[in-house]
Design a protein around this motif. Sequence first.
Motif, mmCIF file in Angstrom:
data_model
loop_
_atom_site.group_PDB
_atom_site.id
_atom_site.type_symbol
_atom_site.label_atom_id
_atom_site.label_comp_id
_atom_site.label_asym_id
_atom_site.label_seq_id
_atom_site.Cartn_x
_atom_site.Cartn_y
_atom_site.Cartn_z
ATOM 1 N N THR A 50 66.282 34.384 33.778
ATOM 2 C CA THR A 50 65.680 33.169 34.475
ATOM 3 C C THR A 50 64.297 33.716 35.518
ATOM 4 O O THR A 50 63.232 32.742 35.603
ATOM 5 C CB THR A 50 66.414 32.909 35.504
ATOM 6 N N SER A 67 61.142 30.723 35.284
ATOM 7 C CA SER A 67 61.748 29.400 35.361
ATOM 8 C C SER A 67 61.635 28.669 36.855
ATOM 9 O O SER A 67 61.625 27.462 36.773
ATOM 10 C CB SER A 67 63.143 29.575 35.067
ATOM 11 N N TYR A 68 61.673 29.560 37.771
ATOM 12 C CA TYR A 68 61.705 28.945 39.066
ATOM 13 C C TYR A 68 60.197 28.428 39.419
ATOM 14 O O TYR A 68 60.130 27.414 40.261
ATOM 15 C CB TYR A 68 62.134 29.869 40.158
ATOM 16 N N LEU A 125 60.239 25.271 37.641
ATOM 17 C CA LEU A 125 60.848 24.189 38.436
ATOM 18 C C LEU A 125 60.079 23.674 39.661
ATOM 19 O O LEU A 125 60.214 22.322 39.721
ATOM 20 C CB LEU A 125 62.168 25.018 38.929
ATOM 21 N N ARG A 166 67.025 20.804 40.423
ATOM 22 C CA ARG A 166 66.782 22.085 41.046
ATOM 23 C C ARG A 166 67.774 22.766 41.905
ATOM 24 O O ARG A 166 68.024 23.927 42.020
ATOM 25 C CB ARG A 166 65.921 21.695 42.357
ATOM 26 N N TRP A 198 69.746 24.602 38.990
ATOM 27 C CA TRP A 198 69.191 26.036 38.505
ATOM 28 C C TRP A 198 69.187 26.795 39.558
ATOM 29 O O TRP A 198 69.378 28.132 39.392
ATOM 30 C CB TRP A 198 67.817 25.546 37.889
ATOM 31 N N VAL A 199 69.128 26.739 40.575
ATOM 32 C CA VAL A 199 68.937 27.663 41.753
ATOM 33 C C VAL A 199 70.147 28.054 42.092
ATOM 34 O O VAL A 199 70.578 29.271 42.351
ATOM 35 C CB VAL A 199 68.063 27.087 43.123
#
Length: 136
Positions: A8, A22-23, A26, A43, A46-47
């Motif tokens: 990630t 990926s963050y 996002l 969000r 995924w976080v």
Amino acid sequence: MVTTVVGTFLPWLRSGSVTRDSYEVLALRGFAGLDGTWGEVIRAVWVGITPVAVVCVVLWSVRLRRFAAFSALVFGTIAGTVGALAAVQGGNEGALVGISLTGPVVTLGGAVLGIAGAITVLTAKTRTAISPGGAP
């Protein structure tokens, strides 16, 4: 689990010579029209990937193997699905903005290994310990 989480943080999107994990991608969800409630759900999920991985490891270390395996199954399914969706969209060389395959493929690989391990644990027969006196 570690491979999935590391994936990630690897490049997921490239724009010219700039890559984003990926963050960072996002954070761009408003440009994709996902700035409302669904954007916040995406969000949050995924976080939450990294904390779920930590929970799996903690559950495993305190010998709650089946709970850890179930958590790993959910974890791998979410991370693997996102990784697979990004990976099939990648490989568009020459485009100004495109998917970098490194992050999605590493995330997908880690997720597949996690799911395989979880299924192995969940389908394994449990053994009962026999006491020294011979009674179970």
